[in-house]
Design a protein around this motif. Structure first.
Motif, mmCIF file in Angstrom:
data_model
loop_
_atom_site.group_PDB
_atom_site.id
_atom_site.type_symbol
_atom_site.label_atom_id
_atom_site.label_comp_id
_atom_site.label_asym_id
_atom_site.label_seq_id
_atom_site.Cartn_x
_atom_site.Cartn_y
_atom_site.Cartn_z
ATOM 1 N N PHE A 88 30.567 35.804 37.109
ATOM 2 C CA PHE A 88 30.022 34.496 36.768
ATOM 3 C C PHE A 88 30.614 34.027 35.445
ATOM 4 O O PHE A 88 30.702 34.786 34.485
ATOM 5 C CB PHE A 88 28.496 34.543 36.662
ATOM 6 C CG PHE A 88 27.805 34.379 37.980
ATOM 7 C CD1 PHE A 88 27.464 33.125 38.447
ATOM 8 C CD2 PHE A 88 27.535 35.474 38.777
ATOM 9 C CE1 PHE A 88 26.841 32.963 39.673
ATOM 10 C CE2 PHE A 88 26.914 35.340 40.004
ATOM 11 C CZ PHE A 88 26.563 34.074 40.452
ATOM 12 N N GLU A 89 31.013 32.782 35.422
ATOM 13 C CA GLU A 89 31.637 32.211 34.229
ATOM 14 C C GLU A 89 30.598 31.407 33.468
ATOM 15 O O GLU A 89 29.939 30.520 34.021
ATOM 16 C CB GLU A 89 32.805 31.309 34.644
ATOM 17 C CG GLU A 89 33.653 30.819 33.492
ATOM 18 C CD GLU A 89 34.873 30.049 33.977
ATOM 19 O OE1 GLU A 89 35.243 29.078 33.279
ATOM 20 O OE2 GLU A 89 35.436 30.398 35.029
ATOM 21 N N ALA A 133 33.379 35.409 30.866
ATOM 22 C CA ALA A 133 32.940 36.000 32.124
ATOM 23 C C ALA A 133 33.215 37.492 32.068
ATOM 24 O O ALA A 133 34.085 37.951 31.320
ATOM 25 C CB ALA A 133 33.665 35.365 33.312
ATOM 26 N N LYS A 134 32.481 38.234 32.846
ATOM 27 C CA LYS A 134 32.703 39.674 32.964
ATOM 28 C C LYS A 134 33.463 39.926 34.258
ATOM 29 O O LYS A 134 33.118 39.388 35.315
ATOM 30 C CB LYS A 134 31.365 40.418 32.984
ATOM 31 C CG LYS A 134 31.483 41.934 33.007
ATOM 32 C CD LYS A 134 30.115 42.585 33.149
ATOM 33 C CE LYS A 134 29.241 42.300 31.948
ATOM 34 N NZ LYS A 134 27.902 42.956 32.079
ATOM 35 N N ILE A 135 34.513 40.739 34.180
ATOM 36 C CA ILE A 135 35.283 41.059 35.377
ATOM 37 C C ILE A 135 35.319 42.577 35.577
ATOM 38 O O ILE A 135 35.223 43.340 34.613
ATOM 39 C CB ILE A 135 36.720 40.511 35.307
ATOM 40 C CG1 ILE A 135 37.490 41.122 34.139
ATOM 41 C CG2 ILE A 135 36.708 38.992 35.229
ATOM 42 C CD1 ILE A 135 38.977 40.803 34.142
ATOM 43 N N LEU A 136 35.445 42.987 36.823
ATOM 44 C CA LEU A 136 35.543 44.403 37.156
ATOM 45 C C LEU A 136 36.979 44.714 37.564
ATOM 46 O O LEU A 136 37.556 44.009 38.392
ATOM 47 C CB LEU A 136 34.596 44.756 38.310
ATOM 48 C CG LEU A 136 33.101 44.515 38.074
ATOM 49 C CD1 LEU A 136 32.305 44.877 39.318
ATOM 50 C CD2 LEU A 136 32.601 45.297 36.875
ATOM 51 N N ILE A 150 41.821 36.824 40.462
ATOM 52 C CA ILE A 150 40.378 36.953 40.244
ATOM 53 C C ILE A 150 39.713 35.608 40.491
ATOM 54 O O ILE A 150 40.179 34.581 39.996
ATOM 55 C CB ILE A 150 40.091 37.442 38.815
ATOM 56 C CG1 ILE A 150 40.627 38.862 38.629
ATOM 57 C CG2 ILE A 150 38.592 37.395 38.508
ATOM 58 C CD1 ILE A 150 40.516 39.378 37.218
ATOM 59 N N THR A 151 38.644 35.622 41.256
ATOM 60 C CA THR A 151 37.881 34.400 41.512
ATOM 61 C C THR A 151 36.539 34.502 40.804
ATOM 62 O O THR A 151 35.754 35.420 41.074
ATOM 63 C CB THR A 151 37.671 34.175 43.015
ATOM 64 O OG1 THR A 151 38.949 34.047 43.656
ATOM 65 C CG2 THR A 151 36.860 32.904 43.263
ATOM 66 N N ALA A 167 34.368 27.787 42.902
ATOM 67 C CA ALA A 167 35.254 28.922 42.658
ATOM 68 C C ALA A 167 36.322 28.540 41.634
ATOM 69 O O ALA A 167 36.859 27.434 41.658
ATOM 70 C CB ALA A 167 35.908 29.369 43.958
ATOM 71 N N HIS A 168 36.608 29.446 40.725
ATOM 72 C CA HIS A 168 37.670 29.278 39.732
ATOM 73 C C HIS A 168 38.601 30.478 39.887
ATOM 74 O O HIS A 168 38.279 31.585 39.459
ATOM 75 C CB HIS A 168 37.073 29.225 38.320
ATOM 76 C CG HIS A 168 38.079 28.960 37.249
ATOM 77 N ND1 HIS A 168 37.811 29.104 35.907
ATOM 78 C CD2 HIS A 168 39.372 28.541 37.317
ATOM 79 C CE1 HIS A 168 38.887 28.806 35.207
ATOM 80 N NE2 HIS A 168 39.849 28.472 36.031
#
Length: 313
Positions: A88-89, A133-136, A150-151, A167-168
């Protein structure tokens, strides 16, 4: 900690528009404001209403809360799942710690770091707001570096006040040696600036995707490696798959489960790099054949071994 149903607190449907949320909040504020209310525990109810409004009136927080809340009901024992908000951004700057000081532990656990400015003190200029945003990512990505598509989910309200998600999609270069908690900065990918000023930046906080094979502490990596009883007892040279590729490892004779073999410098790359610890797990062959049962019976007869002997001392 109990799950809080903010829709129930405000008395609105989960499909409520922002205007409907605003009207419900104003109605309840008139009812419970401690300066005018004669309701029992008015101050407590007012705090709950303020907290619910802080989430449901904010499209970003509301979209993330909706995704999480679909699996829980009010009053249910609750701990936020790890990385529940990944993907989530959110925009910044957000509230200061004092702004939510009167909110519950539930709110603090979910949003204590969400929506806050993380970089610099000049975010109030005409340039666009920074976003985060947090990304994995996979552990292998930090060993070798990678480029990933990454979306992210960007919460927003439409012209009718209904909260949705767009979506980004981004192509992100994962630098070699990045650690958990570090940020990847994407210049100009934040919110648009005003009056022709430049856009803000997007900061991606890196977290490693859950992987039962690994445990990570800073740059050190711990990996469980299964070995046979004879490899552990007699010693052996084995091939161990690791995040950086297979390596030959010497298992010392007389090893037990839990013994750690340190591979210096084979942790997450850096200056200096971390270490990789192979944690031995002695795995017994199943007694699923006559031959296997015969071997186990022979061991029981021939070996003078009592694993519980010390417990009786």
């Amino acid at each position: 900690m109990e799950f809080r149903d903010y829709y129930q607190i405000l008395g609105v449907a989960k499909t409520a528009t922002t205007d409907e949320v605003k009207k419900a909040y104003r109605r309840l504020a008139r009812k419970y404001h401690p300066d005018v209310s004669k309701e029992p525990e008015a101050e407590k109810h007012m705090k709950e209403v303020n907290e619910a409004n802080a989430v449901l009136s904010d499209p970003e927080k509301r979209a993330a809360y909706d995704q999480l809340g679909s699996r829980y009901r009010a009053g249910q024992e609750f701990q936020p799942p790890p990385d529940w908000d990944a993907g989530f951004e959110f925009s910044g700057p957000g509230p200061s710690p004092a702004d939510d000081a009167d909110f519950s532990d539930f709110f603090a656990n979910l949003f204590g770091h969400t929506g806050r400015a993380r970089h610099g003190a000049d975010d109030f200029r005409m340039r666009g707001q920074d976003r985060h945003a947090k990304i994995l990512i996979d552990l292998a990505d930090t060993y070798h570096g990678a480029t990933r598509t990454i979306t992210l989910h960007v919460p927003q309200a439409d012209e009718h006040g209904r909260v949705g998600v767009r979506a980004h999609t981004l192509h992100v270069r994962i630098p070699k040696g990045v650690k958990e908690g570090q940020h990847i900065r994407l210049s100009g990918q934040g919110s648009p600036g005003l009056g022709g000023s430049p856009a803000g930046d997007l900061f991606l906080e890196v977290q490693f995707a859950p992987d039962a094979r690994y445990r990570i502490e800073g740059r050190d990596v711990f990996q469980t490696i299964p070995v046979t009883p004879w490899e552990a007892a007699l010693g052996a040279s084995i091939e161990a798959p690791t995040p950086s590729g297979p390596v030959q490892v010497k298992v010392p004779g007389g090893s037990q489960s839990g013994r750690k073999l340190r591979l210096k410098g084979r942790g997450i790359p850096g200056t200096p790099p971390g270490d990789l610890y192979l944690v031995l797990d002695v795995v017994l062959p199943p007694a699923d054949s006559d031959k296997a049962r015969e071997i186990y019976a022979t061991m029981a007869r021939e070996l003078d071994f009592d694993p519980r002997g010390k417990m009786r001392e």
